[in-house]
Design an enzyme around this catalytic site. Structure first.
Site, PDB file in Angstrom:
ATOM      1  N   GLY A  67       0.743  -1.170  -0.038  1.00  0.00           N
ATOM      2  CA  GLY A  67      -0.020  -0.190   0.019  1.00  0.00           C
ATOM      3  C   GLY A  67       1.054   1.318   0.015  1.00  0.00           C
ATOM      4  N   ARG A 120      -3.533 -24.677 -12.115  1.00  0.00           N
ATOM      5  CA  ARG A 120      -3.325 -25.645 -11.470  1.00  0.00           C
ATOM      6  C   ARG A 120      -5.105 -25.863 -11.031  1.00  0.00           C
ATOM      7  NH1 ARG A 120      -5.400 -22.845  -6.819  1.00  0.00           N
ATOM      8  NH2 ARG A 120      -4.215 -20.772  -6.758  1.00  0.00           N
TER       9      ARG A 120
END
Lengths: 166, 448, 448, 166
Positions: B165, B291
Site C-alpha cells: 500500500g 492448477r
C-alpha cells in the site's frame, strides 16, 4: 517400508484378489462378532479389524482392512511397526529421509555393520539412496548394534526405525 | 492410463484426488508429514509414505523426499493439488526429469504465469483484456495526464518498487494528479529508494470473476463458465458461486469464448483459471492459476463434470471427450469454505474433532477429510471442509445451503460455519449485490 | 403454499421430507413414538409431538393421534411418506374431512390401485399392458387349452383364493395342463375350500422395471423414466438403478409415453409408480404405487429434480413447471439400501451406532437419519440408510459406488454394506445381467 | 406440550427473529468459549448448547439451538420436561393420547381437581379433546393431588405428565 500399506510394485490382479479376500473376511467378522481376524495365506497376510476397534473411520468399512502386506516383508525380520519401535529403545536410529536403504556398498559385499558389532559415533552404518544420491548414514553415538530392522535394498520412509545401538 | 499416482498434498484436496483415482482404477500413494499420519487420505490410499516432519518446508515442499517416495513406490505420475508445489515450475521440471508425469501444465506455462508482468503481457497479446495504464514508467506529469485522460478517472499512481500500500495514491480528478505523483514519488523514494512510478485504472468496487479452462494436448480447449469469488477477506476467498449473479448468458458466452480462444492459442494443457476483476460490464485480467483450484467443485456441480478426472485424463495425452457446445450449465452452485477458525476474529482453532456429522440429501456435497476423533494439526492451512450445494436456481440453492449449514455439526473446535449462516441471512448477499470490498465492510459492521 | 406440514412417518424418509420442506420455507411437525424421541428428524423439525408408544399400530398407524397432532399444531398438510398410512385411502379421507391436505393422490385413486383386480382392469382399460390370461375363472380343460394356446406356454395355473405359493402350478407344455389343473384344484380345495382356478402367462426370468410418473391438477402428466429394481430378496428391493441396463432410449420413450398417457387419462395427481415385469422386450403391469417410493432418489439423480418438492407443489394445486420434452436424463444412478441386518442371513441387527461416517465427494448422496450415538430401535423397518451415487455412465457409477462403500463406516451394528460390496464385485451385476430371481440364487451360492 | 419445540401457532416472522437471535448467540458461545447460554428476552427463551455438550448432532450446528419455546409456556408452571418428570414420582399421571387438555367442563367453571384435593380411583381429573371427542381422564388410584403440570386448553402429547397423585 514398515507402515506403508502395500509394498511398491504390488500388482493390480494381486490387489484385486486381496481386496476380495478382505471383503470376505469383513463379512466373516460381522458374522462371528469377532473384533479382529488375522490370516496368512498364499503369500499374503491380511488383518481385518472391526469398526469400533480401529482408530479412525478411514481404516474401517463396517469391518474393513487395516493392513494388507505381503508376507515376504514380514518374514524378512521386521515385525515391528515404526510406532511400536519408536521409543521402545532410546538408541533407535530413525531414517532421516525417504529412499532405499542399503546395508552394504554393493550386493554380496560385507555389510557395514552386523548385529553384535561395536560402532563408533559417526561411523557409516547404512546408505540411503534418494534421487540417485547415496547418503551415508552415520551412527549417532558409539555402542553395540543390537538390532537391524531393515534388509538390503528396502525402501524406507522418513522416521522409520533402521537399527538400534546400545 | 496411469497405474499409480502419488498425491503430493494433504487435507481435503488429497482425499479429493484419491477419490478420483480410485474411481478411475488408479492406485494411490499418499505422502505425508509425521503430523498427518492419521489423515483420512493416508488411511484410504493404497500406499503411504512418511516424507518428513510437520513443517511444510521439510515435508510437503521437500522435493527430494517426494521424488524419492515416487521412485520407491513406482508411481507413474504426481498430482500436486493446490498450494504447496502446485505452481512450482522447478518441481514440474524435476518430476519430468525423473520420467514421471506432472499432472498439470508444462513447466514453461507455470513459469510464464508465475511472473506477474510476463503474465499480463501474455494475456494482452492473446486478446485478454487487462487493466489499462502506462506501458512502463511515467516520466512527466504531461505524460501521466495524457494516459489518465485516455483510460479515464479514477486512476491509481503506483511505485514500481512498491508494496503493502505504500507509494500508492488514488486520483479521482485531473487536478489531483500532480500532487499525487509528488506524494507517491516522495513516499516511494523514502521507502524503497526508487521513485519510479506507473499508472493504472483504479477499480472502486470490482467483483472477482474467474473463468475455468481445460485444454488437451491436441489443441482442444474449452471454458467451463465462470465462478464469482468476490467474497474475500484479506485476499482469501470465503465463499464461491457459479454462475456469477452479475453475468448473463450472453456475457458468459462472449467472455468465455475470448478466454478459451486465448488459452488455446497459448497451447495450454490441463486445468487453469483465468482471474478477472469485473466492474461496469468490463473484465480486467488479474492472473492465471495454472492448477486445480479450491473452488473447482462449484463448476463440477453445474456442469456435471469431474474436473480431477478430466485433468488426469488430459495428462495421459487423451483427447477431451467433449466440445464447447457439449458443456451445459445446470442450475446454481455455492461453495462455503469451512475453516478451523473463529468465525469473527478468524483466529486459528486447531484441535480434536469431538463430533462430526456432515449434512446429506439431494444436491449436497461435502469435500472434507475430517472425522470424529481426528485432530486438526496447527501446522497447515485452516481449510477443513467445503460444503457445496446445488439448486435449480440461486434461490433454491440458498435455501438448500441454509438447511445444510443447520445440519452440519463440527464439534470440539471453532469453525466458520456461523459466519456462513450470517452471510446467507444477509440481504445484500441474498440479492447478489456484493463486490470484493463487501465482506470486509460486513465484518467491520458486525464487530461494531 | 403450505405454512406447516406434518410428517406422518419416521426414519430417513421423515428427514428427507423435512429437508424438502425446510428448503421451501415450510415449517415442519414431526410426530413420533416414544421410541423415536431422539430421532434426527424429531430434533430438526420445527415442532414435534409424541403420538404413542413404540408399536406402530399405536403410533405411526394411529390415525386419531396423528389427526389430533395436526390439529393442535395447526398443520395445513400431512405428508405420509412411504409405508405406514401412505396408501391408506381411509386415512386420506379422514385427513380431507379435517380440512387438511393429504400430500398424495385422491383417496379414490389410492383405493382403486389398492385393489389388485380393479387395478389390473384399470391398467388394461387405460392401455397399459398386463399379464395375459383368463379373464376370470376357467371352467374346463378345453377352455384352459384355448387360452394357453393363445397366450403361449409356459403358463401358470393359480387358485383364485390362493396365496403363499399353494394352489399354483407352472405348465410348460400342453400335455401338462390337465394334470396341473387337477392338482392345483385339489390343493386349493384342501387349503382354501375353493377350487376356482385361473390362468396367466408365466414369466421365467423377468426384470422388475417401474416408471415414475407425476401429475398435476391441471391435466399435465409426465413420466420421469424407469428404475430397474430387479435385485430383490423375498420381494424386498435391495438395490435400484436408473436407467435400466435392459432398456434403450427408444423403448424408454415408447413405454414411458404409454404410461404417462394412461395416468393422464386416469386424472391422477401427484407422484406415482407403475410397476412392471419385463421379459423378452415385453412389459407386464404388476401394480401401481400411489406414493413416494424408497428408491425415488435414483430418479432425482438423473433428472436433477427434487421429487418431494414437486409432490408438495402439485398438492397445493400448482402446475408442473416442466413438460415431457424438458425432462432430460443425465448419466446413471444406483441406490444401495443399507439395512441394520446381517449381510448374509438378514437377521435384524438393531442397536447403538458406535461410529458413523458417511462418504462424501462428487455425485455421492446419503439419505440417512443415523448419527454417532443414535440407537436403531428394534420396532420398525431395518432400512437405516440409502447410498445413492451418480456417474456419467454406468461404469463410472459403479466405480464411484465402490469407493463410496469403502468409505462408509457404520459401527456398532451389522449392516448390509458388505453385501453391496459383494454385489458390485460380481460379473453378472457389473454386466447388468440379472433378473428378479438372480439375487436369491446369488445368496444361495454365496452361502454354499 | 412440554417437549414440543414450538407451540402451535408460532408465526413465521417470530420464528425468523428467533432464528436470528439463536445464530447470534451461537456466535457469542463460540466467542466466549462457554458451553451453554440461556437467555430470556421479549417473551422468548432461548438456550444454546455448544456441540460436544448436546446429546445428538441434530441438536447442534457447531453451537446451535436445542430449545426455542415461548416463555408463556414456561411461566404457566411446567418447568419440568416429560423426561425429568416421568419417574420423578410414581404417582405421575401421563397423558394417554395427543390432544387438548381441559381442567374444567367449561371455561371459568370450577376445575375437576385442585392441588391438595383428595381424589378417588376412577374419578375424572381432566378431559382431553382429540378429534372433537371429549375423553374423560380418570384418576388411576385414590390419593391427594400434589401437583398439576398443565393449564387449561393446553395441547398435550402422548406420555406427557399431567398431574401427580400421592
Amino acid at each position: 517400508m514398515a507402515t506403508a500399506k502395500k509394498k511398491a510394485g504390488a500388482k493390480s490382479p494381486e490387489r484385486r484378489s486381496a481386496d476380495k479376500r478382505v471383503r470376505d473376511l469383513a463379512m466373516l467378522l460381522q458374522e462371528t462378532g469377532l473384533s479382529e481376524i488375522e490370516i496368512e495365506e498364499r503369500g499374503t497376510r491380511i488383518r481385518v479389524v472391526a469398526a469400533g476397534h480401529a482408530g479412525a473411520p478411514g481404516a474401517a468399512t463396517g469391518a474393513a482392512p487395516v493392513a494388507v502386506a505381503p508376507v515376504a516383508a514380514a518374514a524378512e525380520g521386521q515385525p515391528a511397526t515404526a510406532d511400536e519401535a519408536t521409543g521402545s529403545h532410546p538408541g533407535t536410529l530413525l531414517s532421516p529421509m525417504v529412499g532405499t536403504a542399503f546395508v552394504a556398498t554393493e550386493p554380496g559385499a560385507d555389510p557395514f555393520v552386523r548385529v553384535g558389532d561395536q560402532v563408533n559415533a559417526g561411523q557409516t552404518v547404512l546408505i540411503i539412496e534418494a534421487m540417485k544420491v547415496m547418503n551415508s548414514i552415520p551412527a549417532p553415538k558409539a555402542g553395540k548394534v543390537i538390532e537391524i530392522m531393515i534388509s538390503d535394498a528396502e525402501p524406507v520412509e522418513f522416521g522409520q526405525p533402521l537399527l538400534v545401538i546400545e | 492410463m496411469f497405474e499409480k499416482i502419488l498425491i503430493a498434498n494433504r487435507g481435503e484436496i488429497a482425499l479429493r484426488i484419491h477419490r478420483a483415482c480410485r474411481e478411475m482404477g488408479i492406485a494411490t500413494v499418499a505422502v505425508h508429514s509425521t503430523a498427518d499420519e492419521n489423515a483420512m487420505h493416508v488411511r484410504l490410499a493404497d500406499e503411504s509414505v512418511c516424507i518428513g516432519p510437520p513443517p511444510a518446508a521439510d515435508s510437503y515442499l521437500n522435493i527430494p523426499a517426494i521424488i524419492s517416495a515416487a521412485e520407491v513406490t513406482g508411481a507413474d505420475a504426481i498430482h500436486p493439488g493446490y498450494g504447496f508445489l502446485s505452481e512450482n515450475a522447478r518441481f514440474a521440471d524435476i518430476v519430468a526429469e525423473h520420467s514421471i508425469t506432472f499432472i498439470g501444465p508444462t513447466a514453461e506455462h507455470i513459469r510464464l504465469m508465475g511472473d506477474k508482468i510476463a503474465a499480463k503481457e501474455t494475456a494482452k497479446r492473446l486478446g485478454i483484456p487487462v487493466v489499462p495504464g502506462s506501458e512502463g514508467s511515467i516520466d512527466s506529469l504531461a505524460e501521466a495526464e495524457k494516459i489518465a485522460d485516455a483510460i479515464g478517472y479514477p486512476v491509481i499512481v503506483k511505485a514500481a518498487s512498491g508494496g503493502g500500500g505504500r507509494g500508492m495514491k488514488v486520483v479521482r480528478t485531473p487536478d489531483e494528479l500532480g500532487p499525487a505523483m509528488s506524494a507517491a514519488g516522495t513516499e516511494a523514494k523514502a521507502a524503497f529508494g526508487d521513485d519510479t512510478l506507473y499508472l493504472e485504472k483504479f477499480l472502486e468496487r470490482p467483483r472477482h470473476i474467474e473463468f475455468q479452462v481445460l485444454g488437451d494436448m491436441h489443441g482442444n480447449t474449452v471454458h467451463l463458465g465462470e465462478r464469482d469469488c468476490s467474497l474475500q477477506r484479506r485476499h482469501q476467498k470465503i465463499l464461491e458461486e457459479a454462475p456469477s449473479p452479475a453475468l448473463n448468458d450472453k456475457e458468459r458466452e462472449r467472455m468465455g469464448g475470448i478466454v478459451a480462444k486465448a488459452i488455446s492459442k497459448l497451447g495450454y494443457i490441463g486445468l487453469g483459471t483465468v482471474e478477472f476483476l469485473y466492474e461496469n460490464g468490463e473484465f480486467y485480467f488479474i492472473e492465471m492459476n495454472t492448477r486445480l483450484q479450491v473452488e473447482h467443485p462449484v463448476t463440477e456441480m453445474i456442469t456435471g463434470l469431474d474436473l480431477v478426472r478430466e485433468q488426469i485424463r488430459v495428462a495421459t495425452g487423451a483427447k477431451l471427450p467433449f466440445r464447447q457446445k457439449d458443456i451445459k450449465f445446470r442450475g446454481h452452485a455455492i461453495e462455503c469454505r469451512i475453516n478451523a477458525e473463529d468465525p469473527l476474529t478468524f483466529a486459528p482453532s486447531p484441535g480434536k474433532i469431538a463430533e462430526y456429522h456432515p449434512p446429506g440429501g439431494l444436491d449436497v456435497r461435502v469435500d472434507s477429510a475430517l472425522y470424529a476423533g481426528y485432530t486438526v494439526p496447527p501446522y497447515y492451512d485452516s481449510l477443513i471442509s467445503k460444503l457445496i450445494v446445488r439448486g435449480t436456481n440461486r434461490n433454491e440453492c440458498l435455501l438448500r445451503l441454509r438447511r445444510s449449514l443447520e445440519e452440519y455439526v463440527i464439534g470440539g473446535i471453532k469453525t466458520t460455519i456461523p459466519l456462513h449462516q450470517l452471510l446467507i441471512g444477509n440481504d445484500d448477499f441474498v440479492n447478489g449485490a456484493y463486490n470484493i470490498n463487501w465482506l470486509e465492510a460486513f465484518l467491520r459492521d458486525h464487530e461494531g
